[in-house]
Scaffold this motif. Sequence first.
Motif, mmCIF file in Angstrom:
data_model
loop_
_atom_site.group_PDB
_atom_site.id
_atom_site.type_symbol
_atom_site.label_atom_id
_atom_site.label_comp_id
_atom_site.label_asym_id
_atom_site.label_seq_id
_atom_site.Cartn_x
_atom_site.Cartn_y
_atom_site.Cartn_z
ATOM 1 N N SER A 105 0.827 -1.194 0.000
ATOM 2 C CA SER A 105 0.000 0.000 0.000
ATOM 3 C C SER A 105 0.867 1.252 0.000
ATOM 4 N N VAL A 106 0.480 2.235 -0.834
ATOM 5 C CA VAL A 106 1.201 3.506 -0.877
ATOM 6 C C VAL A 106 0.273 4.656 -0.504
ATOM 7 N N GLY A 108 -1.415 7.528 1.161
ATOM 8 C CA GLY A 108 -0.952 8.490 2.147
ATOM 9 C C GLY A 108 0.529 8.790 2.096
ATOM 10 N N LYS A 109 1.283 8.076 1.284
ATOM 11 C CA LYS A 109 2.731 8.266 1.236
ATOM 12 C C LYS A 109 3.174 9.112 0.047
ATOM 13 N N VAL A 110 2.346 9.186 -0.995
ATOM 14 C CA VAL A 110 2.722 9.912 -2.201
ATOM 15 C C VAL A 110 2.059 11.280 -2.228
ATOM 16 N N HIS A 111 2.666 12.175 -3.003
ATOM 17 C CA HIS A 111 2.132 13.524 -3.180
ATOM 18 C C HIS A 111 1.775 13.755 -4.641
ATOM 19 N N ASP A 125 4.421 13.586 -7.760
ATOM 20 C CA ASP A 125 5.540 12.663 -7.585
ATOM 21 C C ASP A 125 5.776 11.865 -8.868
ATOM 22 N N ARG A 177 10.537 12.704 -5.603
ATOM 23 C CA ARG A 177 9.793 13.954 -5.422
ATOM 24 C C ARG A 177 10.730 15.137 -5.612
ATOM 25 N N VAL A 186 11.504 9.153 -1.997
ATOM 26 C CA VAL A 186 10.565 9.114 -0.870
ATOM 27 C C VAL A 186 10.068 7.691 -0.592
ATOM 28 N N ILE A 187 10.100 6.826 -1.614
ATOM 29 C CA ILE A 187 9.751 5.412 -1.429
ATOM 30 C C ILE A 187 10.703 4.588 -2.301
ATOM 31 N N THR A 214 11.397 0.377 -2.915
ATOM 32 C CA THR A 214 10.986 -0.983 -2.527
ATOM 33 C C THR A 214 11.878 -2.063 -3.114
#
Length: 225
Positions: free
Chosen positions: A41-42, A44-47, A50, A115, A221-222, A224
């Motif tokens: 799950s992403v 709430g983590k991305v803007h 991005d 980002r 920012v992420i 994986t």
Amino acid sequence: MKKTKYLFPIITFLISFGCALFVAMKVFPNNPFSGTKSENSVLGKVHDGDIIFQTSESKQCEAVRIATNSKFSHCGIIFFVNGGEFVLEAVQPVKITPLEEWISHGRDHKYVVKRLKNADTILNDETLSKMKSYGKSLLGKEYDGYFEWTDNRIYCSELVWKIYKNGADIELSKLRQLKDFNLEDVRVQKILKERYGNDIPLDEKVVAPADLVNSSLLKTVIYTY
């Protein structure tokens, strides 16, 4: 006696509920009672704005990875639309794809999100609106397997670069020429032969996913992988 009479069914109910909740948390990791999200799950983590990268599975994508000496062969730009998270991407054709669906298309569902370092001040509502407006104008364009620097057809990293340039007046990376990449590998040569025959446009302006992912203007920012 009355207290005992009603206490037993209450205890039985609580035990049954507790067992059911335990099973739900183990079997259904996205169960709202669990208080956790799935590993992928992403939310709430991305803007908005991005940039997301992945490794795609195809002969052309393999050639892109080899030619650019990078694991990344596909990218897109994340936009919030009507409360949802989507990726505007240049495939066939240019389209908008739900974020988690986009992630599922990559090898092993791995991805990286980058980002703009000063996104909080640069990517305001007005700028994001311009970026989305320009991106919308490219929807439905055919994918550009010839990597030409025109808006007639669009490839993935070209789409992202041009959205930032035309919507935010930001050049995420310097443009290169096709001849600047590693074109000697036989797998790359095969794709070039299929696309251009003997007339390879070595001076064509190009931007690769690797150029964007390595941009000094972006931060991770992420990750994986």
